[in-house]
Motif scaffolding. Sequence first.
Motif, mmCIF file in Angstrom:
data_model
loop_
_atom_site.group_PDB
_atom_site.id
_atom_site.type_symbol
_atom_site.label_atom_id
_atom_site.label_comp_id
_atom_site.label_asym_id
_atom_site.label_seq_id
_atom_site.Cartn_x
_atom_site.Cartn_y
_atom_site.Cartn_z
ATOM 1 N N ILE B 88 19.019 79.525 -13.809
ATOM 2 C CA ILE B 88 19.072 80.746 -12.973
ATOM 3 C C ILE B 88 18.094 80.683 -11.807
ATOM 4 O O ILE B 88 18.221 81.425 -10.849
ATOM 5 N N ARG B 89 17.147 79.766 -11.879
ATOM 6 C CA ARG B 89 16.197 79.663 -10.756
ATOM 7 C C ARG B 89 16.871 79.243 -9.448
ATOM 8 O O ARG B 89 16.306 79.390 -8.377
ATOM 9 N N TRP B 90 18.074 78.688 -9.553
ATOM 10 C CA TRP B 90 18.777 78.295 -8.317
ATOM 11 C C TRP B 90 19.517 79.483 -7.681
ATOM 12 O O TRP B 90 20.025 79.382 -6.579
ATOM 13 N N ILE B 91 19.640 80.536 -8.471
ATOM 14 C CA ILE B 91 20.428 81.677 -7.975
ATOM 15 C C ILE B 91 19.453 82.757 -7.489
ATOM 16 O O ILE B 91 18.867 83.468 -8.289
ATOM 17 N N ARG B 92 19.276 82.833 -6.210
ATOM 18 C CA ARG B 92 18.319 83.764 -5.627
ATOM 19 C C ARG B 92 19.046 84.891 -4.891
ATOM 20 O O ARG B 92 20.245 84.772 -4.593
ATOM 21 N N SER B 93 18.274 85.929 -4.573
ATOM 22 C CA SER B 93 18.909 87.104 -3.939
ATOM 23 C C SER B 93 19.551 86.767 -2.594
ATOM 24 O O SER B 93 20.484 87.426 -2.166
ATOM 25 N N ASP B 94 19.035 85.716 -1.918
ATOM 26 C CA ASP B 94 19.644 85.374 -0.631
ATOM 27 C C ASP B 94 20.489 84.099 -0.698
ATOM 28 O O ASP B 94 20.779 83.485 0.315
ATOM 29 N N THR B 113 21.087 77.637 -1.716
ATOM 30 C CA THR B 113 19.846 78.421 -1.767
ATOM 31 C C THR B 113 18.802 77.707 -0.934
ATOM 32 O O THR B 113 18.418 76.584 -1.253
ATOM 33 N N GLU B 114 18.384 78.336 0.122
ATOM 34 C CA GLU B 114 17.403 77.694 0.984
ATOM 35 C C GLU B 114 15.988 78.027 0.566
ATOM 36 O O GLU B 114 15.130 77.164 0.522
ATOM 37 N N ASN B 115 15.773 79.290 0.252
ATOM 38 C CA ASN B 115 14.412 79.713 -0.082
ATOM 39 C C ASN B 115 14.285 79.969 -1.575
ATOM 40 O O ASN B 115 14.713 81.004 -2.078
ATOM 41 N N LEU B 116 13.673 79.008 -2.260
ATOM 42 C CA LEU B 116 13.548 79.154 -3.718
ATOM 43 C C LEU B 116 12.434 80.123 -4.098
ATOM 44 O O LEU B 116 12.202 80.383 -5.270
ATOM 45 N N GLN B 117 11.745 80.645 -3.110
ATOM 46 C CA GLN B 117 10.688 81.628 -3.381
ATOM 47 C C GLN B 117 11.256 83.055 -3.371
ATOM 48 O O GLN B 117 10.569 83.991 -3.768
ATOM 49 N N SER B 118 12.477 83.207 -2.919
ATOM 50 C CA SER B 118 13.078 84.550 -2.876
ATOM 51 C C SER B 118 13.249 85.067 -4.292
ATOM 52 O O SER B 118 13.330 84.278 -5.239
ATOM 53 N N PRO B 119 13.315 86.401 -4.448
ATOM 54 C CA PRO B 119 13.508 86.929 -5.799
ATOM 55 C C PRO B 119 14.845 86.477 -6.396
ATOM 56 O O PRO B 119 15.792 86.216 -5.654
#
Lengths: 221, 317
Positions: B88-94, B113-119
Amino acid sequence: MKRRGIIFIYLFILSCSVAKPIPDWLSVSVSSIESYKKYYLSGRTEMAERQFTRALLEAKKTGNPEILARLYLIKMAVTSATLEELETKEYERLNALAPSPINETYFAFLSGNLTAADERFLPDQYRSFFKAVKERKNPISLREEIEKIDEPLSALIAVSVLTRLHLEDEAILKRAIEISSAQGWERPLLAYLRRIKGYYEQRNEGKKAKLIEKQINLLEQ
Amino acid sequence: MVERVELKVGLFLLISLLLIGSAVVYVAYRKGVFTKEYIFTLSSKSGEDLTEGMPVVFSGFKIGVVSQLELTEDGSVFIKIKIPEKHIRWIRSDSTFIVNKPIIGQARIVVVTENLQSPLLSPEQIPEVTNVSDIKETITKVQPLLDKVTKIASHVEKLTAGISDPEGNVQKSLAHIERFTANFSQKKTLLEMAVSDREAIEAVQGALKQTKDLTEGLENLLAKIDKTVEKTDAVLVGEEGIMPTVLSSLRDILSKLKKLDTTIDNINKISTEASRASEDLKVLRAELDDAVEAIGELAREIEKKIPFKEKPEIKLP
């Protein structure tokens, strides 16, 4: 009744959560206001006005006076950067309909009314500069603060605030000339050249004033 | 003696059962049967190319499956995807979800997913999937617009050529206007005369060249979309992907066309005194406005399809 309530809550959550595309008015308005800045600073008034009207027409579709007031504030900021008088009428009319602390702080800052400006609501790039001006630091510190501002237009706006408060010196005006020249912004370049010429004349530095006059003539040819 | 044999058989059976049981448990464990799975919902305007069991991939690796498809009241489709906890860490809000149907092989949903820091993507959030065919359809729209731009630019060129011809109608009409006489003798073209610099002419030439390049490039891009078996996120939306390439070219043409605004206005001003030319110029002006609007519209449409584009903001300078 209970079922309707559940459906309502479901629809509410759904409407909050579905990823929304960027609305057309926003992308058109943003690109038009950016073009306005560019054209105005490079001295193409007619084109700039056309772009501003376009940004305004698009933003009007939202019926949000705060957004419209912000567009007028941007226009004021750009004209302020070229040392022109602020036309506040439209902004004040719109702000009265939807007062916003962000807009009001920015307006106070542009007008040089620093006591009415709340630092928390200022754009980040001006915070340190704002503190320095409020504490009436020496011109060297103020110049350093201007150099810290990366965005050329913001740096010119900061210089214009200093001129409104009569806190500018030769080095600060030279910095504004340098920025305008580097960006190819003819309008502020002429404005700051005229200002520095006046500055030299006041101090009886005729030689320097004449040199600047030659530069002005070159630009106006 | 009999008891010992029974005991041995019993033990043998027990061990065999234990071994079979452990093997089943191990295989199930390896297959992720005991892993906690999260379900996310995506939406699509149509269910085309979507099937239950369709893989969800990230960077070419399968990270989940489409577990359920539901037709909603408004005719759109809800896609439930099942993602194991470890992915699930690959699935971010953006994150962006692209339905990708290669010519060979199974259709799949590609997660970008470009930004893995996004929620992390919230289960309540319902992002819309993008379909590769939508992208192709959008790019196809560029072609008629380019034709239009070419037409406008060639009209401007024709007009320019007309004015430089001493026997031309426009030249004759304007010849008596004294204030332009000096300009005629010094400047080569009407455009140059109208704006007193070469910027506008360069804009026309630039727009023409750009359109020509893009027209040629477009065919390659469309072919690329058709032929590329691996329609990865990099090919579509990466830094030098198809969408950003087309978008940046369109923006370039747009800015060049915008430069023509002043030129056409100036020509219009002049043409009030050269009545024969004025009607053509009005048409040209209208065509230019149309093209600017249409290209702007298309650029916005493409922009919306490019993931991770920051939401524009009316920022105080």
